[in-house]
Scaffold this motif. Sequence first.
Motif, short mmCIF file in Angstrom:
data_model
loop_
_atom_site.label_atom_id
_atom_site.label_comp_id
_atom_site.label_asym_id
_atom_site.label_seq_id
_atom_site.Cartn_x
_atom_site.Cartn_y
_atom_site.Cartn_z
N CYS A 20 18.88 33.55 169.66
CA CYS A 20 20.14 33.45 168.92
C CYS A 20 19.87 32.97 167.50
CB CYS A 20 21.11 32.52 169.64
SG CYS A 20 21.50 33.02 171.33
N GLU A 26 26.54 28.65 167.05
CA GLU A 26 26.92 29.04 168.41
C GLU A 26 27.04 27.81 169.31
OE1 GLU A 26 24.93 32.21 170.32
OE2 GLU A 26 24.91 33.51 168.54
N ARG A 47 25.35 32.94 177.84
CA ARG A 47 24.91 33.35 176.51
C ARG A 47 23.41 33.59 176.47
NH1 ARG A 47 24.34 36.35 172.76
NH2 ARG A 47 24.11 35.60 170.61
N LEU A 53 28.13 36.51 172.41
CA LEU A 53 28.84 35.25 172.26
C LEU A 53 30.35 35.45 172.39
CD1 LEU A 53 28.86 32.21 171.45
CD2 LEU A 53 29.07 32.99 169.07
N VAL A 56 31.37 35.69 175.89
CA VAL A 56 31.24 34.39 176.54
C VAL A 56 32.44 33.52 176.21
CG1 VAL A 56 29.89 32.25 176.66
CG2 VAL A 56 28.72 34.46 176.59
N GLU A 182 22.85 42.91 172.93
CA GLU A 182 24.25 42.52 173.14
C GLU A 182 25.16 43.74 173.14
OE1 GLU A 182 22.53 38.83 171.05
OE2 GLU A 182 22.25 41.01 170.99
#
Length: 259
Positions: A20, A26, A47, A53, A56, A182
Amino acid sequence: MPPRPAAPTEVIDRLRAAGCVFAEDEARLLMAAAGTPAELEHLLTRRTSGLPLEQVLGWVEFCGLRITVRPGVFVPRRRTGLLVRRAARLGRPGSVAVDMCCGTGAVGAALLSAEPGLLLYAVDIDPAATACARENLEPLGGRVLTGDLFSPLPRTLRGQVDLIVANAPYVPTDAISRMPPEARLHEAHVALDGGADGLDVQRRLVAAAPEWLAPGGHLLIETSAGQAAQTVETFARQGLAPRVVRSKALDATVVIGTA
């Protein structure tokens, strides 16, 4: 304004280890969303397993709005703010607008926020997307329909639509495998795949649009800088006068066609 509280180092480290890039930001968002340590662990596990994100958290900030995002649904990108800004200049109270390939309904929600007097319809072929779009749009007065492009719209709207906005799929099929995990693993394939050159859905949309547009109505489609010339040609072949607008800051390109 007091400074934002620092996120625990352990949370940041786990996010960084998972790749990330904006781990500190985050971490703060996840901590704010979690009511207990157990909830934080649940969110953090989701995550770091690769879930976006936004999925989530269950929301994304888009054009100043908090948009609900459900699992599997395309996450609105910041670049699409250009599409919203250009469309918002054209909407008037009472204008009929269609958010085509609507996903979460983020574009339609932003347009209704700018001009609540719009008569807005949102369409997507994916039932998961339209279920999410209803959460975002129905409280604002938008109507959400499930189906392929114009097929679910009331026939009475033919020749009556003032504004069609579309962030239609424009990723070439072979390029999907090179997208961030993602997107390619957690967003619906139908929301990404634009066919061999990325423009299959655009071509179908542009071909059908003149039948639905009112005289002087506008079609706005997000595309890429490399595809814009082909998108312009497609507009011109269907009798729509095209122009291209770009935003370097957003890395965004939109083609606008006028009937």
